[in-house]
Design a protein around this motif. Sequence first.
Motif, PDB file in Angstrom:
ATOM      1  N   ASN A 152     -29.191  28.120  35.293  1.00 17.97           N
ATOM      2  CA  ASN A 152     -28.863  26.697  35.332  1.00 17.97           C
ATOM      3  C   ASN A 152     -28.467  26.145  33.966  1.00 17.97           C
ATOM      4  OD1 ASN A 152     -29.279  26.480  38.096  1.00 17.97           O
ATOM      5  ND2 ASN A 152     -31.433  25.943  37.884  1.00 17.97           N
ATOM      6  N   LYS A 153     -28.172  27.037  33.036  1.00 14.38           N
ATOM      7  CA  LYS A 153     -27.613  26.697  31.727  1.00 14.38           C
ATOM      8  C   LYS A 153     -28.479  25.723  30.933  1.00 14.38           C
ATOM      9  CE  LYS A 153     -22.938  27.508  33.443  1.00 14.38           C
ATOM     10  NZ  LYS A 153     -21.594  26.944  33.702  1.00 14.38           N
ATOM     11  N   GLY A 154     -29.792  25.960  30.966  1.00 16.36           N
ATOM     12  CA  GLY A 154     -30.684  25.180  30.122  1.00 16.36           C
ATOM     13  C   GLY A 154     -31.223  23.912  30.739  1.00 16.36           C
ATOM     14  N   LYS A 155     -31.047  23.760  32.044  1.00 19.37           N
ATOM     15  CA  LYS A 155     -31.527  22.550  32.719  1.00 19.37           C
ATOM     16  C   LYS A 155     -32.653  22.871  33.695  1.00 19.37           C
ATOM     17  CE  LYS A 155     -27.137  20.047  32.453  1.00 19.37           C
ATOM     18  NZ  LYS A 155     -26.063  19.391  33.228  1.00 19.37           N
ATOM     19  N   VAL A 156     -33.557  21.915  33.841  1.00 16.95           N
ATOM     20  CA  VAL A 156     -34.638  22.001  34.823  1.00 16.95           C
ATOM     21  C   VAL A 156     -34.607  20.728  35.651  1.00 16.95           C
ATOM     22  CG1 VAL A 156     -37.124  22.191  35.186  1.00 16.95           C
ATOM     23  CG2 VAL A 156     -36.059  23.378  33.267  1.00 16.95           C
ATOM     24  N   ASP A 157     -34.341  20.882  36.954  1.00 16.82           N
ATOM     25  CA  ASP A 157     -34.228  19.726  37.851  1.00 16.82           C
ATOM     26  C   ASP A 157     -33.245  18.700  37.307  1.00 16.82           C
ATOM     27  OD1 ASP A 157     -36.139  20.836  39.560  1.00 16.82           O
ATOM     28  OD2 ASP A 157     -37.791  19.938  38.418  1.00 16.82           O
ATOM     29  N   GLY A 158     -32.143  19.198  36.754  1.00 10.39           N
ATOM     30  CA  GLY A 158     -31.092  18.324  36.241  1.00 10.39           C
ATOM     31  C   GLY A 158     -31.323  17.822  34.826  1.00 10.39           C
ATOM     32  N   LYS A 159     -32.517  18.026  34.268  1.00 10.48           N
ATOM     33  CA  LYS A 159     -32.815  17.567  32.915  1.00 10.48           C
ATOM     34  C   LYS A 159     -32.489  18.658  31.908  1.00 10.48           C
ATOM     35  CE  LYS A 159     -36.534  15.852  29.953  1.00 10.48           C
ATOM     36  NZ  LYS A 159     -37.986  15.538  29.837  1.00 10.48           N
ATOM     37  N   GLU A 160     -31.745  18.302  30.870  1.00  7.94           N
ATOM     38  CA  GLU A 160     -31.331  19.266  29.859  1.00  7.94           C
ATOM     39  C   GLU A 160     -32.465  19.535  28.873  1.00  7.94           C
ATOM     40  OE1 GLU A 160     -27.165  19.469  28.008  1.00  7.94           O
ATOM     41  OE2 GLU A 160     -28.372  18.554  26.414  1.00  7.94           O
ATOM     42  N   ILE A 161     -32.874  20.806  28.783  1.00  4.45           N
ATOM     43  CA  ILE A 161     -33.897  21.229  27.822  1.00  4.45           C
ATOM     44  C   ILE A 161     -33.236  21.831  26.588  1.00  4.45           C
ATOM     45  CG2 ILE A 161     -35.956  22.650  27.478  1.00  4.45           C
ATOM     46  CD1 ILE A 161     -36.293  20.498  29.607  1.00  4.45           C
ATOM     47  N   ILE A 162     -32.184  22.599  26.814  1.00  5.45           N
ATOM     48  CA  ILE A 162     -31.342  23.141  25.742  1.00  5.45           C
ATOM     49  C   ILE A 162     -29.903  22.786  26.086  1.00  5.45           C
ATOM     50  CG2 ILE A 162     -30.574  25.226  24.524  1.00  5.45           C
ATOM     51  CD1 ILE A 162     -33.193  26.551  25.272  1.00  5.45           C
ATOM     52  N   SER A 163     -29.124  22.389  25.094  1.00  9.17           N
ATOM     53  CA  SER A 163     -27.738  22.003  25.354  1.00  9.17           C
ATOM     54  C   SER A 163     -26.949  23.175  25.935  1.00  9.17           C
ATOM     55  CB  SER A 163     -27.059  21.521  24.067  1.00  9.17           C
ATOM     56  OG  SER A 163     -26.877  22.609  23.167  1.00  9.17           O
ATOM     57  N   GLU A 164     -25.944  22.853  26.744  1.00  9.54           N
ATOM     58  CA  GLU A 164     -25.111  23.902  27.329  1.00  9.54           C
ATOM     59  C   GLU A 164     -24.405  24.697  26.231  1.00  9.54           C
ATOM     60  OE1 GLU A 164     -21.538  24.400  30.629  1.00  9.54           O
ATOM     61  OE2 GLU A 164     -22.787  22.605  30.626  1.00  9.54           O
ATOM     62  N   LYS A 165     -24.076  24.031  25.134  1.00  8.47           N
ATOM     63  CA  LYS A 165     -23.422  24.714  24.013  1.00  8.47           C
ATOM     64  C   LYS A 165     -24.321  25.808  23.437  1.00  8.47           C
ATOM     65  CE  LYS A 165     -21.706  23.903  19.308  1.00  8.47           C
ATOM     66  NZ  LYS A 165     -21.512  22.883  18.241  1.00  8.47           N
ATOM     67  N   ASN A 166     -25.578  25.491  23.222  1.00  9.95           N
ATOM     68  CA  ASN A 166     -26.471  26.492  22.639  1.00  9.95           C
ATOM     69  C   ASN A 166     -26.967  27.508  23.652  1.00  9.95           C
ATOM     70  OD1 ASN A 166     -26.794  26.334  19.751  1.00  9.95           O
ATOM     71  ND2 ASN A 166     -27.547  24.257  20.073  1.00  9.95           N
ATOM     72  N   MET A 167     -27.005  27.156  24.930  1.00  7.63           N
ATOM     73  CA  MET A 167     -27.289  28.171  25.945  1.00  7.63           C
ATOM     74  C   MET A 167     -26.153  29.188  25.970  1.00  7.63           C
ATOM     75  SD  MET A 167     -30.219  27.803  27.350  1.00  7.63           S
ATOM     76  CE  MET A 167     -30.128  28.823  28.809  1.00  7.63           C
ATOM     77  N   LYS A 168     -24.945  28.705  25.837  1.00  5.89           N
ATOM     78  CA  LYS A 168     -23.786  29.607  25.797  1.00  5.89           C
ATOM     79  C   LYS A 168     -23.883  30.523  24.581  1.00  5.89           C
ATOM     80  CE  LYS A 168     -18.726  29.651  25.973  1.00  5.89           C
ATOM     81  NZ  LYS A 168     -17.491  28.820  25.992  1.00  5.89           N
TER      82      LYS A 168
END
Length: 561
Positions: free
Chosen positions: A316-332
């Motif tokens: 889910n690219k760093g999200k939990v229940d729609g909430k961003e825990i890590i940015s998509e940029k840094n997950m990438k």
Amino acid sequence: MKMKKIFYKLQEYIKQKRDILISNKKKIVFLVSKYFACPKKILLLFIWMFFVLQQNAQTQNNTAIIAKIDSLVPIVMNTWKIPGMAVAVMKNNDVILKKGFGTKSPEEFLPIDENTVFQIGSVSKSFTAALVAMLVDEGKLKWNDKIIDHLPDFRMYDSLATKSIQVRDIMTHRSGLRGQAGTYIPNMGYDRDDIYSLLKYIKPDTELRSTYAYNNITFIIAEKLIEKYTGKSWEENIRERIFEPLGMTSSSINEEGFLNSENRSMACEFEYEDGIKNKWLYGDDRALFWLTVIGPAGSINSTATDLIKWSKFHLNKGKVDGKEIISEKNMKYLHTGQIITSMDSVRITVYGHCWFIEQTNRYRLYFHTGTTWGFTTLCAFVPEIDLGIVVLANSESPGAPRYTIMRNIIDWFMFGKAEKDYHTEMFNEFIKEAEEGAKKKSEKENKKEELTKQLNIYADIYHNEILGDAIIKHENEKLFITIGRQGWTSELKHVDGSHKFEFRMQGHTFPLEFFFDCDAVSRFQIDFGYGEIFEKWKKENTSPCGEASDEEKSDDLKTAK
């Protein structure tokens, strides 16, 4: 013809909007009706026909694969003599399987379940990398920052590496250190701060960033960064920033967390000698002190239920229940390869930030394994088919059992059947290598020399500037060594030749060799493994005749540089 085109467009639209369909069917009817300008009743019919058929097919497929997993896991366990395993599978954002197999205890049959706690070993590394990514998101670090600019006391053996190594290097196994360097230092009772200080004495094997060589101790550098910029321990950060948001309620950290878990499995040592055996581990052989010291590289304890949430988090690219825990940029960035680990005609595998990334012409697989004293783990995900896999075992078995299960599950979902007999192929390969290794071991043992010296000549106090004092005592016709920061004592057992011994601490056996001057014992040396010798321990009271030669002194200085 017009209706056929509408249907195909509708089919594609529904695939793209599957989550909306599931959560709000009425809204999708309105959206599609508006998009395609067709009567709602016709669209409704198409939607439900397609959706129901798709869901039924997926459910039937999932059920069939779960049945295959239920059949495969016991076969793997029986072949490799593994007492217990737990497996979890996530498909299309839903956990479709969480199940335990076998037993967690030798005393009586206590079944493994989906909430049984295992040590996950090096899968812990990806948690540490995630914490560093959070610090990058917060602007406290950059991936290209030099470590010494953040930790002024940081030192490596090589001054150029000290000045050049960056945040992006310390968790990608390209520091220049020999593979597994420093791994067994904690088994002698040295802690994280000791290892951080010892980095400057461990000679590199290659230049910085030139070669992939798997290592644990550089993750202590990451721990220092995390603690400096959060004001909290690595353990507190794991709990507050990852366990709590992800709902990993049964997960814990270090020796204390493992022992406090009521539903925990016992550990088994895996060995091959005239066949496969798994031996239950007790006491110090469990290496629980090592587990704590290795910390950010391997000390998390978790369950099938919890660890599949970690796989889901990455899908889910760093999200939990729609909430961003890590940015998509840094997950990438975490999922981007940094160095090649292997390559053949069908696949290339690179290492990102604590994920092996395997690319074939069909799919991309992200995975990491973990091994501690008596436990093995695998956590994996395949984004192309939204698939997550977790395999846990209470045996320090090789990778084959985990890979067999993972490869079959991927093939079943991707192709409908396994592309090869992974189980037989991997098992036969292991047996061939194990038998060759056992033969070499037997030949080596047959060449052992008898002890020709009296044991009391070795007893004395020995000093090492880097690692502290060691006391060797002669009691009841046996030798004992007391060494390390914790002051542990172990028996020294003769191995080979007149002055070669070994002793065991925290589940690891250390070779030790005494050296003589003028027929008197003057010093000894311990092999920590992987080329780590450090300087020798020397007798405090040594006569001039017993002093090391100039050449030996020079060698010691080079080692301790």
